[in-house]
Design an enzyme around this catalytic site. Structure first.
Site: not given
Ligand code: FAD
Ligand code: UDP
Length: 368
Positions: A171, A175, A248, A279, A299, A347, A349
């Site tokens: 992922r 570069r 996780r 982070r 985090e 997973y 985005d």
């Molecule tokens: P969710 O946002 O998880 O929504 C699901 C909802 O369902 C939740 O509110 C939950 O409470 C509800 N729910 C679950 N079970 C029940 C139940 N039984 N009854 C009622 N409600 C329920 N994407 C990016 O593009 N860029 C980023 O930089 C990025 N950073 C991220 C960083 C982290 C730490 C994480 C975890 C994700 C990140 N993502 C990022 C991904 C992004 O969060 C997801 O793509 C997006 O939020 C998914 O939306 P969703 O609606 O599928 O799920």
């Molecule tokens: N990763 C790493 N070092 C860093 C950042 C990321 O080794 O400083 C690795 C780590 O295994 C991570 C993966 O690259 O799970 C993907 O990173 P990304 O930032 O895309 O993580 P995510 O969006 O899944 O949180």
């Protein structure tokens, strides 16, 4: 039937689905077990700073259709993600690029860095990487692996790099230019004021019930809607009949600090195994904030146990097989659409979630 659709989850998937269906004249009830809308993109305000409550969310996409779509609901700034990594007090640029290689080896030309990586891959004899460690070593060599990958990855996933699939590290961009932009996407930015406003706009016209867990709600209201859209964990929907899928989880430690600039960057990764968090996020930098104080989140990756927030699906072979069994059950469920990150155990985005919600709408509209 009171509604055409009961939508479980007020995250991006559920909210986009609700918006598209209300636009087409259908009635939607959106429920969420949390006390707020937005799912994991939820943002709140603290001392004039937009806080990304569930980790940093940077919107990026190559898909012009999705970029235009989100821009209907909010204004995006020109934020570019350029995280840095700290390892034993030294600072490195990410993703792996000429700034990183210059800092580690002192090289200033791409050829020097490429030759070094090629030679070390040759001496290690890795042709077809079978795990994340082998993949990382063949991509960037042992120095970058030890300093920037091993500790971070093992904290993040809670297991040795030798036991993780190579796909996780693929992922990350690699570069040979001095470009610190983490993403290679055509469009990138942060919605000014956060994502919650976008979700509010998407849910306009739908009924919303918070603090409502579908797993209880469904017994009391089995006939409330013609169809259900379920975006919670797929294994929970089926009462874990085949056992729980693995996830996780994360713990966020957020505090306000009395300084106008704590770390000089929105995202700082801590890549040593000796530091328990992965982070530190300084939220104000997502919006170029000038407030007198700052809000910082550490985090911590944690082992997921039932009842905890399932942030990341663990996409290994065992979980893939288990998910396939749940998916087969899901296909047989009449009038239920499974979607989103948890409903599809993927997973995704944000741009991919929006695209898949729009596809689910199209599919449902053409089927009825
Ligand atoms: P969710 O946002 O998880 O929504 C699901 C909802 O369902 C939740 O509110 C939950 O409470 C509800 N729910 C679950 N079970 C029940 C139940 N039984 N009854 C009622 N409600 C329920 N994407 C990016 O593009 N860029 C980023 O930089 C990025 N950073 C991220 C960083 C982290 C730490 C994480 C975890 C994700 C990140 N993502 C990022 C991904 C992004 O969060 C997801 O793509 C997006 O939020 C998914 O939306 P969703 O609606 O599928 O799920
Ligand atoms: N990763 C790493 N070092 C860093 C950042 C990321 O080794 O400083 C690795 C780590 O295994 C991570 C993966 O690259 O799970 C993907 O990173 P990304 O930032 O895309 O993580 P995510 O969006 O899944 O949180």
């Amino acid at each position: 039937m009171e509604y055409n659709y009961l939508i479980v989850g007020a995250g991006l998937f559920g909210s986009v689905f609700a918006h598209e269906m209300t636009k087409r004249g259908h009635s939607c009830l959106v429920i969420d077990k949390r006390d707020h809308i937005g799912g994991n993109v939820y943002c709140r305000q603290q001392s004039g700073i937009t806080v990304h409550e569930y980790g940093p969310h940077i919107f990026h996409t190559d898909d012009e259709r999705i970029w235009r779509y989100v821009n209907q609901f909010g204004s995006f700034n020109s934020f570019v993600n350029a995280p840095i990594a700290v390892y034993h007090g030294d600072v490195y640029n990410l993703p792996f690029n000429m700034n990183t290689f210059c800092r580690i080896w002192g090289y200033i030309t791409p050829d020097e860095a490429k030759n070094r990586i090629r030679e070390s891959a040759k001496s290690l004899g890795i042709r077809d990487p079978r795990n994340l460690e082998e993949q990382a070593l063949s991509m960037v060599g042992p120095e970058v692996y030890e300093r920037l990958i091993k500790g971070y990855t093992e904290k993040q996933w809670g297991r040795p790099c030798k036991e993780l699939p190579p796909s996780i590290i693929r992922r990350l961009p690699l570069r040979f230019t001095f470009d610190n932009n983490y993403f290679t996407s055509k469009y990138q930015g942060i919605p000014i004021g956060g994502y919650t406003g976008i979700i509010q706009a998407l849910l306009d016209g739908s009924d919303v019930m918070l603090n409502t867990d579908y797993l209880q709600f469904r017994h009391k209201h089995p006939d409330i809607a013609e169809k259900t859209v379920y975006t919670g964990p797929i294994d929970a929907y089926f009462d874990y009949v085949f056992g729980p899928l693995e996830y996780r989880s994360l713990r966020f430690d957020t505090r306000e600090i009395c300084t106008d600039n704590y770390q000089g960057n929105a995202v700082v990764n801590f890549t040593s195994a000796a530091i328990p968090y992965t982070r530190a996020i300084e939220h104000k930098h997502f919006e170029f904030g000038k407030q007198p104080t700052t809000v910082v989140t550490l985090e911590y990756p944690v082992k997921w146990e039932p009842g905890m927030e399932p942030y990341y699906p663990v996409n290994d072979e065992a979980n893939y097989v288990l998910y396939s069994m749940y998916k087969r059950l899901a296909r047989k469920e009449r009038n239920v659409i499974f979607g989103g990150r948890l409903g599809s155990y993927r997973y995704y985005d944000m741009d991919q979630v929006i695209a898949s919600a729009l596809d689910a709408v199209e599919k449902d509209v053409s089927a009825s």
